[in-house]
Design a protein around this motif. Structure first.
Motif, PDB file in Angstrom:
ATOM      1  N   UNK B 139      52.490  23.056  44.265  1.00 53.06           N
ATOM      2  CA  UNK B 139      53.143  24.266  44.763  1.00 53.06           C
ATOM      3  C   UNK B 139      54.616  24.006  45.091  1.00 53.06           C
ATOM      4  N   UNK B 245      52.955  38.670  35.539  1.00 54.07           N
ATOM      5  CA  UNK B 245      53.792  37.869  36.409  1.00 54.07           C
ATOM      6  C   UNK B 245      53.096  36.575  36.792  1.00 54.07           C
ATOM      7  N   UNK B 247      53.625  33.341  39.610  1.00 56.87           N
ATOM      8  CA  UNK B 247      54.485  32.904  40.698  1.00 56.87           C
ATOM      9  C   UNK B 247      53.841  31.766  41.456  1.00 56.87           C
ATOM     10  N   UNK B 249      52.948  31.614  44.336  1.00 58.89           N
ATOM     11  CA  UNK B 249      51.914  32.011  45.294  1.00 58.89           C
ATOM     12  C   UNK B 249      50.520  31.891  44.684  1.00 58.89           C
ATOM     13  N   UNK B 250      50.444  31.873  43.326  1.00 59.84           N
ATOM     14  CA  UNK B 250      49.151  31.606  42.693  1.00 59.84           C
ATOM     15  C   UNK B 250      48.708  30.170  42.962  1.00 59.84           C
ATOM     16  N   UNK B 253      47.986  27.426  49.040  1.00 57.97           N
ATOM     17  CA  UNK B 253      46.665  27.146  49.608  1.00 57.97           C
ATOM     18  C   UNK B 253      45.822  28.385  49.922  1.00 57.97           C
ATOM     19  N   UNK B 254      46.422  29.555  50.302  1.00 59.37           N
ATOM     20  CA  UNK B 254      45.533  30.697  50.557  1.00 59.37           C
ATOM     21  C   UNK B 254      44.714  31.094  49.323  1.00 59.37           C
ATOM     22  N   UNK B 255      45.296  30.850  48.129  1.00 60.71           N
ATOM     23  CA  UNK B 255      44.553  31.149  46.898  1.00 60.71           C
ATOM     24  C   UNK B 255      43.322  30.250  46.795  1.00 60.71           C
TER      25      UNK B 255
END
Lengths: 381, 325, 305
Positions: B139, B245, B247, B249-250, B253-255
């Protein structure tokens, strides 16, 4: 608390009950960050927008608000739903450039208007400009350019510059350097979301710089400014309203005093619309509005002015009504350039203690009637 | 046996229901409902991938976001090179899903093999922390490496293509996703019934005994982990096309947490568990996300309730506790 | 590069490492004694900072805030342990992961509801403001105090574990749970106590760090992930390992951010070097973790060797 609110103010409906406004209300979808880090900015955007609707009244707008959690995929999904399931005709609200880059092309491709109350990435201001996209705040580089111009004019010619290592950070430093004529004493990219700046401050101390420029929005800025104040380094700090705005100042306290920063608006900017806005915002929410709130307030008034003047389903007429920007902006003079981004003044402000409140005071004009440098690459006229 | 029959019935309802709802939406002209079902299918596919490692192999990975995001980046990067014409590593880019998918699986699977090789040197709680840490490393790299957009991510202006379909139409993309989900579920069921799957489950239950009958725990688990990462990567490539898209955020860790939630809500190790889990999660998000900005608080409370009182997930509630493993 | 700058960076790394130690010590203790993985440890750190900021601004006294923050986190820990986590000790790690992940969502959103979405203000105490001259360089007094604090807590913790009755029980609990129950120790109370101790340490770290950083929702998770790296490097369940791991991570991360861009500057142009250097610096500690995993999969100081 229910956030999917229908804005109805019966009294004012009588006033606006003529012409286009008498038709069905226009559905406006506001997608912003209401959870996690950055929720404070989203709250300001929502509250500023809401306040404008409350003050102008009317049932010409049906507002739908939703949290994007600062995740691009989520924002795109919400935008799709607002357009396809709730038939929103105008979208707005997004704070971050990366979310804007994901959502705006998807929205404009469906021939729905998007009016940005904040993010203005260069890719959408230049060759990627779009007739369905307006920015009511600024192009991303604009405020940083003003800070660079200010530094040069005030005899700073050995500035240390610092920003997080992500595109908005590199844009900020590029923007600063564009109008800065001095020498760069040092340039550091920090990790996004970093909270400890001891290592960077040590390098500033050792660099022999005569001033420091930072772009560290949100919690990063709060951490830096407080650590900087304690470090014993006392070089002048220059920044923009993103770092030392009203959303962050309460968290910085006196550590922020004296930081000079660029912004197209200031709570003490002297015009009638701004007086009314600041007073009403304080009354409604019990705090001083931030730059973000002012932009959302302007965005809502821009939309209201266009809805009153034209039918949103007549895209050509509605676009012309938006372009006219026929509303009293809280930043004073305001007009759109060919790329549908603002041409406006940018001021310098200084953080002061005004009767116990840490806030910004106007210092003077930095650059007047300024258009972003990307407008010339936009094919629209 | 009765439980088993009941689970087959539930599986059929889930598979056909996920097909019937968008069909209805197509007829009723509700394109967003189709998009929502596509999202469910894609997240379920990612869950199917994780379910191989977690459900069958007992490897609790808190880092599957890395593989999901890498799949997404493969789709975004290949599409970008296809539209710019610039070669990548000496090869041309591509906007064909049939090219992108294998590449996404290969890249995600290779990285999963590398992370797995390091993480499988340990077990249990170590494994959870290490997979989380390595995913976070990927990330941070994606955020700070400017070549492919960094934090801004990478837009896919026109969805990648699939022969004979117009993927810009919601229904067409749904059909593609549903088909892949069914294929993924088929692979999962095959593995579970195979000797490889039996070895994997034997290692989960008792690694020492498995080793004593000549099964190499490390090799079997590593292969399962790589395959698991590859399938999750495939789902990531689809998700990028769905969102148009990619990004960082994929990759965050929340994913990873969301993927675990999907599996547990549906039922760990169940063939159709991820489908049920994804449907619940997306349904919850859409229903409560619009009602309250504090919906994550309620999601947390529901999850806590599931852990404490409904351990088998939805399929466990309907089809009984015992696992078909 | 001067010796003064190098020395200052070393102090920075030391200070960062000691704060990481406060976070990691609680985590590793909870795992060592109860075998529980607690993802919500970062939320307890956040609670410590928020309660400290709120109490400090209500009373005007930082030290009262510090006590309030530590106590609030410890109390929240005890509450969480008795109400929820106690039921999960016998479950597999997956259930623990999900339950503590759910707790992150609840505590994060709950904090936002109680304290609002804006960052809170927490200032350093007047006693510790300003800088001191260390000969080579000026250094902020508060950071120096953090180093002192960290060392004092580490010392206190090691005395607690090696010299007190509670410490003996904790060590016994790490080695053989059935055994200490058979010896008549109230194991439930011991577990609650250990969890509250770990939570209090996290809250103390949050409160101390909150005085120089933004006190905001979501501040705990990045630190949590670093604490995981620390524990993997040091060895799960080992306080000594947590100390060594924390110092390694703190110093290597600080030095990496400082030196890597310069190193790349030797053969790349400056603006490219800063970007590449910063990108690599953010990965450095994870690479360290990978290296340790290759060399010593159980960490530097495995507790159950």
């Amino acid at each position: 608390m229910t956030i999917r609110t229908t804005m109805t103010a019966g009294l004012a409906a009588l006033v606006l009950g003529t012409g286009a406004a008498a038709a069905d209300p226009v559905t406006v979808g506001l997608i912003t960050t209401l959870s996690g880090g950055g929720a404070g900015i989203g709250t300001d955007i929502r509250d500023g927008f809401q306040l404008a609707l409350d003050m102008n009244g009317g049932d010409s707008i049906h507002l739908v608000v939703e949290d994007d959690g600062r995740r691009p995929e989520q924002a795109v999904q919400i935008a799709d739903r607002m357009i396809q399931a709730e038939h929103a005709q105008i979208l707005t609200g997004i704070i971050w450039s990366n979310l804007a880059m994901a959502v705006i092309p998807a929205v404009t491709a469906q021939e729905v208007f998007y009016i940005s109350p904040n993010a203005g990435p260069s890719a959408l201001a230049g060759a990627g400009c779009n007739p369905y996209y307006f920015n009511a705040a600024w192009q991303n580089d604009m405020l940083h350019e003003a800070a660079g111009a200010y530094a040069s004019e005030h005899g700073m010619n050995h500035t240390f510059i610092l920003a997080p290592n992500y595109p908005a950070g590199t844009d900020a430093l590029t923007g600063f350097k564009r109008r800065y004529t001095g020498e760069i004493a040092g340039e550091i990219y920090t990790q996004l979301g970093q909270t400890d700046y001891a290592a960077e401050i040590a390098q500033i101390r050792a660099s022999g710089a005569d001033s420091v420029f930072i772009f560290l929005p949100g919690g990063m800025g709060i951490s830096f400014v407080r650590q900087y104040a304690q470090s014993g380094v006392d070089l002048p700090l220059i920044s923009t309203a993103f770092t030392v705005g009203q959303d962050s100042l309460p968290g910085m306290g006196e550590a922020a005093l004296g930081v000079v920063n660029a912004g197209q608006w200031s709570p003490d900017l002297d015009n009638e619309a701004n007086h009314a806005f600041v007073t009403a915002f304080r009354e409604a929410y019990g705090r001083t509005p931030s730059l973000y709130a002012s932009q959302a307030f302007d965005t809502a008034n821009l939309i209201l002015s266009a809805v009153a003047a034209a039918d949103v389903n007549d895209h050509e007429a509605f676009r012309a009504a938006l372009r006219a920007a026929d509303f009293a902006s809280v930043r004073g003079a305001f007009r759109f350039g060919n790329n549908q981004h603002p041409i406006q003044n940018v001021y310098m402000r200084e953080v002061v203690n005004a009767d116990g409140e840490i806030t910004n005071r106007l210092l003077g004009l930095a650059i007047a009637d300024y258009q972003d440098v990307f407008a010339s690459e936009c094919p629209m006229q | 046996m009765r439980n088993e029959h009941r689970e087959y019935a539930v599986n059929a309802v889930l598979a056909l229901g996920l097909l019937a709802v968008p069909l209805w939406a197509l007829w009723a002209n509700e394109p967003f409902t189709i998009t929502l079902c596509t999202r469910i299918a894609v997240l379920a596919l990612a869950g199917v991938g994780l379910n191989i490692a977690l459900g069958l192999g007992g490897m609790v990975s808190f880092g599957h976001a890395a593989f999901f995001g890498l799949g997404g980046y493969v789709a975004g990067i290949l599409a970008q090179h296809a539209s710019s014409g610039a070669p990548i590593l000496g090869l041309p880019g591509s906007n064909q899903m049939l090219v992108i998918w294998p590449v996404a699986m290969l890249v995600a699977g290779t990285v999963a093999a590398a992370i797995g090789a390091l993480s499988l040197r340990t077990t249990g709680i170590f494994f959870i922390m290490i997979t989380l840490a390595f995913a976070q490393m990927v990330y941070y790299f994606a955020v700070s490496w400017p070549a492919y957009g960094g934090e801004d991510g990478l837009p896919i202006y026109v969805r990648n293509r699939f022969p004979g379909l117009n993927t810009m139409r919601p229904w067409d993309l749904f059909v593609v996703s549903w088909g892949l989900l069914m294929a993924g579920i088929g692979v999962f069921a095959l593995i579970r019934g195979s000797r490889f799957g039996a070895a994997l489950m034997a290692i989960r239950q008792n690694p020492d005994r498995a080793a004593s009958v000549g099964i190499s725990p490390f090799g079997v688990q590593l292969a399962a982990f790589a395959l698991s990462g590859a399938i999750t990567g495939l789902a990531g490539a689809l998700m990028a096309d769905l969102s148009r898209f990619t990004s960082p955020s994929m990759l965050a860790w929340p994913m990873s947490g969301e993927l675990i939630v999907i599996i547990i809500l549906g039922g760990v190790g169940r063939v159709f568990g991820p489908v049920a889990g994804a449907a619940i999660l997306v349904g919850f998000e859409v229903t409560f996300g619009g009602m309250t900005e504090h919906w994550k608080l309620w999601l947390g409370l529901v999850l806590l309730g599931v852990v404490l009182f409904a351990r088998g997930g939805l399929l466990g509630l309907i089809a009984g506790r015992e696992r078909l493993g | 590069m001067s010796a003064a700058l190098f020395f200052e960076q070393l102090l920075n790394g030391l200070q960062f490492g000691l704060m990481l130690f406060l976070m990691s010590a609680g985590l590793t203790l909870v795992f060592g004694v109860m075998g529980l993985i607690n993802l919500a440890h970062g939320s307890l750190y956040m609670l410590g900072a928020f309660f400290c900021a709120a109490a400090a601004s209500a009373t005007g006294n930082f030290w009262l805030g510090l006590i309030a923050g530590t106590a609030a986190a410890a109390a929240a820990g005890a509450l969480i342990e008795t109400a929820i986590l106690r039921r999960l000790y016998t479950r597999d790690h997956l259930d623990q992961v999900l339950a503590t992940y759910a707790l992150i969502l609840i505590l994060t959103e709950g904090t936002k509801i109680v304290f609002g979405p804006f960052p809170l203000y927490l200032n350093t105490p007047t006693l510790l403001q300003g800088t001191v001259n260390l000969g080579l360089t000026e250094y902020p007094l508060y950071r120096l105090a953090l180093i002192g604090f960290g060392l004092a807590v580490a010392l206190g913790l090691s005395l607690l574990i090696t010299r007190t009755r509670l410490g003996i029980r904790i060590r016994a609990g790490e080695n053989d749970r059935e055994m200490i129950a058979a010896l008549g120790v109230n194991i439930r109370a011991l577990y609650t106590l250990v969890f509250a101790l770990g939570a209090g340490l996290a809250g103390l770290a949050g409160a101390l760090v909150g005085a120089v950083q933004a006190v905001q929702v979501g501040m705990g998770e990045p630190v949590l992930i670093l604490a995981f790296v620390v524990i993997v490097i040091g060895g799960i369940g080992s306080i000594k390992g947590a100390m060594v791991g924390a110092l390694l991570v703190g110093i290597i991360d600080t030095m990496g951010r400082f030196l890597l861009p310069r190193a790349f500057g030797l053969f790349l142009d400056p603006s490219q070097a800063t970007v590449v250097g910063a990108a690599l610096a953010s990965m450095l500690i994870y690479l360290l973790m990978a290296l340790i995993l290759v060399l010593r999969p159980q960490g530097l100081f495995p507790a159950h060797a």
